[in-house]
Design a protein around this motif. Structure first.
Motif, PDB file in Angstrom:
ATOM      1  N   LEU A 173      37.567  34.434  42.418  1.00 37.20           N
ATOM      2  CA  LEU A 173      38.513  35.542  42.536  1.00 37.20           C
ATOM      3  C   LEU A 173      37.841  36.879  42.237  1.00 37.20           C
ATOM      4  O   LEU A 173      38.117  37.890  42.894  1.00 37.20           O
ATOM      5  CB  LEU A 173      39.695  35.317  41.582  1.00 37.20           C
ATOM      6  CG  LEU A 173      40.644  34.168  41.942  1.00 37.20           C
ATOM      7  CD1 LEU A 173      41.712  34.002  40.867  1.00 37.20           C
ATOM      8  CD2 LEU A 173      41.302  34.416  43.296  1.00 37.20           C
ATOM      9  N   SER A 174      36.971  36.875  41.249  1.00 39.49           N
ATOM     10  CA  SER A 174      36.242  38.101  40.931  1.00 39.49           C
ATOM     11  C   SER A 174      35.344  38.511  42.102  1.00 39.49           C
ATOM     12  O   SER A 174      35.255  39.693  42.463  1.00 39.49           O
ATOM     13  CB  SER A 174      35.400  37.902  39.673  1.00 39.49           C
ATOM     14  OG  SER A 174      34.639  39.046  39.382  1.00 39.49           O
ATOM     15  N   GLU A 181      38.030  31.536  38.757  1.00 39.11           N
ATOM     16  CA  GLU A 181      38.007  32.907  38.256  1.00 39.11           C
ATOM     17  C   GLU A 181      36.805  33.675  38.805  1.00 39.11           C
ATOM     18  O   GLU A 181      36.920  34.837  39.190  1.00 39.11           O
ATOM     19  CB  GLU A 181      37.969  32.888  36.727  1.00 39.11           C
ATOM     20  CG  GLU A 181      38.045  34.272  36.100  1.00 39.11           C
ATOM     21  CD  GLU A 181      38.068  34.219  34.586  1.00 39.11           C
ATOM     22  OE1 GLU A 181      38.090  35.290  33.961  1.00 39.11           O
ATOM     23  OE2 GLU A 181      38.062  33.101  34.028  1.00 39.11           O
ATOM     24  N   ALA A 230      37.500  39.887  44.801  1.00 40.07           N
ATOM     25  CA  ALA A 230      37.923  41.241  44.470  1.00 40.07           C
ATOM     26  C   ALA A 230      36.800  42.245  44.742  1.00 40.07           C
ATOM     27  O   ALA A 230      37.034  43.337  45.266  1.00 40.07           O
ATOM     28  CB  ALA A 230      38.356  41.304  43.001  1.00 40.07           C
ATOM     29  N   ASP A 231      35.558  41.853  44.400  1.00 39.37           N
ATOM     30  CA  ASP A 231      34.428  42.741  44.665  1.00 39.37           C
ATOM     31  C   ASP A 231      34.256  42.957  46.166  1.00 39.37           C
ATOM     32  O   ASP A 231      34.001  44.074  46.630  1.00 39.37           O
ATOM     33  CB  ASP A 231      33.148  42.159  44.071  1.00 39.37           C
ATOM     34  CG  ASP A 231      33.181  42.124  42.554  1.00 39.37           C
ATOM     35  OD1 ASP A 231      33.993  42.877  41.973  1.00 39.37           O
ATOM     36  OD2 ASP A 231      32.417  41.345  41.953  1.00 39.37           O
ATOM     37  N   ALA A 261      36.593  42.651  48.427  1.00 36.49           N
ATOM     38  CA  ALA A 261      37.706  43.471  48.914  1.00 36.49           C
ATOM     39  C   ALA A 261      37.460  44.946  48.637  1.00 36.49           C
ATOM     40  O   ALA A 261      37.749  45.813  49.476  1.00 36.49           O
ATOM     41  CB  ALA A 261      39.017  43.016  48.257  1.00 36.49           C
ATOM     42  N   GLU A 262      36.895  45.243  47.473  1.00 42.23           N
ATOM     43  CA  GLU A 262      36.573  46.632  47.152  1.00 42.23           C
ATOM     44  C   GLU A 262      35.489  47.161  48.087  1.00 42.23           C
ATOM     45  O   GLU A 262      35.551  48.317  48.527  1.00 42.23           O
ATOM     46  CB  GLU A 262      36.108  46.724  45.695  1.00 42.23           C
ATOM     47  CG  GLU A 262      35.761  48.138  45.243  1.00 42.23           C
ATOM     48  CD  GLU A 262      36.953  49.084  45.310  1.00 42.23           C
ATOM     49  OE1 GLU A 262      36.721  50.299  45.482  1.00 42.23           O
ATOM     50  OE2 GLU A 262      38.094  48.601  45.198  1.00 42.23           O
TER      51      GLU A 262
END
Length: 425
Positions: free
Chosen positions: A183-184, A180, A187-188, A190-191
């Motif tokens: 993944l977080s 998790e 995601a950061d 990717a942003e």
């Protein structure tokens, strides 16, 4: 502390228990063990010749130690082994062995204590059975061994299984938490990449708009100034300059429409966009509509027309081509064109009346371009052309984005030179 904080503080389990349910379970087992050992303490007091109250109290204390099975399982097992000769603590021994096997105590300690418990139970059962039953010694040994194994091995095996299962679940939970977090983090990232891509796209659009608008509008301003100067003296020349201004405006509008059309195009499907991003050369930024900055853009073949427009605006410009031209990649031709275009625009702005030489060299593995102007023979910014200071920056970004070399600076003769070399993929 607020009432909510007090409620949270009261809701937590006390001492070493992780959950309130564990408190209830251990308390119930300890109560049963205390009652059992206290009952057995009566018989122990008779056999030992001590007061019954002392025997009951001793049994109650021994049974109550089961409350510590989660915190100190070794101590509980040792107490069970110690009171084995007194024939008390059946639940204490079984629950203690289970708790010890399911804990994180090293296996060698579990094996040693299990062996001690097995031997103690066997000896007590053997002595008691031999005195109460007149039977074959082998049968007594077998019966004692069976009871010792039955009271020691099953709780130990069950505890080992439960402990291994609990550790497995904890490991899986840790892996899930780690996944998790990863993944977080992804995601950061990717942003961040998306924000970087948006910034790059804004920069590219600004550069394209500057290249398209600045040159055309600069020529329009030059022609408008000439038109203003000759409108009463030379109507024919004034009409010619007015026609050139109209042509420049139409060309600027056409290029702007083409760019806006690409920007308004529907975004491509994700798979197509991913494939395009994979095969796109370095330094070639994809547009919103899936096209690139090089698609349908200017080429080296249009340099003659570009130089002719500057001549029509009154600039003394000469073009020199060396080597045999070839069909280069679209982004190479567009970058070369934009460099020459922006350099000519700067000549109109900062060196009016100066002689300009545009050189284009086709070499093996590269194409080079150079725009050099001589000393300025007229007033700088005589036609009031504004400068945003982004021309040289944009040229450098374009050239370096393709892995080329860009150099600009004043010459010894008092002019200015812009040079760029682009590798041919």
């Amino acid at each position: 502390m607020t009432s909510t904080g007090e409620e949270k503080g009261r809701a937590g389990p006390p001492l070493w228990w992780a959950r309130r349910r564990d408190v209830v379970v251990d308390g119930s087992l300890a109560a049963v063990s205390t009652a059992e050992c206290a009952w057995e303490g009566v018989r122990f007091a008779d056999e030992a010749g001590i007061p019954v109250a002392a025997g009951v109290l001793f049994g109650a204390v021994v049974g109550a130690t089961l409350l510590l099975r989660r915190r100190w399982p070794i101590a509980v097992v040792l107490v069970g082994i110690a009171v084995a000769p007194a024939e008390m603590g059946f639940l204490l021994s079984v629950a203690g062995m289970y708790s010890l096997a399911s804990s994180d105590v090293p296996r060698r300690i579990i094996a040693a204590l299990a062996s001690m418990s097995l031997v103690a139970t066997f000896v007590v059962m053997y002595l008691k059975t031999r005195g109460d039953v007149e039977a074959d010694p082998a049968l007594v040994v077998a019966l004692s061994g069976f009871v010792a194994v039955a009271l020691t091995v099953p709780p130990m095996l069950l505890g080992l299984y439960i402990g291994a299962r609990r550790r497995l679940m904890e490991s899986l939970q840790e892996r899930a938490d780690s996944l998790e977090r990863e993944l977080s983090l992804l995601a950061d990232r990717a942003e961040e990449r998306a924000e970087w891509a948006r910034t790059e796209e804004r920069t590219r659009i600004a550069r394209e708009m500057h290249d398209v608008v600045a040159h055309r509008v600069s020529l329009m301003v030059v022609h408008a100034a000439a038109l203003e100067a000759v409108v009463t003296k030379d109507p024919a020349r004034a009409a010619k300059n007015a026609a050139l201004v109209g042509d420049m405006g139409r060309q600027a509008l056409t290029e702007l429409r083409e760019m806006l059309g690409v920007l308004r195009a529907a975004p491509p499907k994700p798979a197509v966009a991913a494939a395009a991003a994979t095969v796109a050369p370095a330094g070639r930024v994809a547009l919103v509509g899936g096209a690139t900055a090089a698609d349908d853009g200017p080429s080296l073949e249009e340099l003659e027309a570009l130089v002719g427009q500057s001549r029509a605006a009154g600039m003394a410009v000469e073009m020199v081509v060396q080597g045999e031209g070839a069909a280069y990649a679209a982004e190479v031709e567009q970058t070369a064109y934009r460099v020459v275009q922006e350099a000519l625009t700067n000549c109109h702005k900062h060196a009016p009346g100066a002689r300009v030489v545009v050189r284009l060299a086709h070499r093996e593995g590269e194409v080079a371009m150079q725009v050099e102007n001589g000393p300025c023979e007229g007033p700088v910014d005589g036609v009031g052309l504004p400068s945003g200071g982004n021309g040289l920056v944009g040229m450098r970004e374009r050239v370096l984005g393709l892995g080329g070399v860009f150099v600009s600076g004043p010459t010894d003769a008092g002019g200015f030179r812009v040079s760029a070399v682009l590798p041919i993929p």
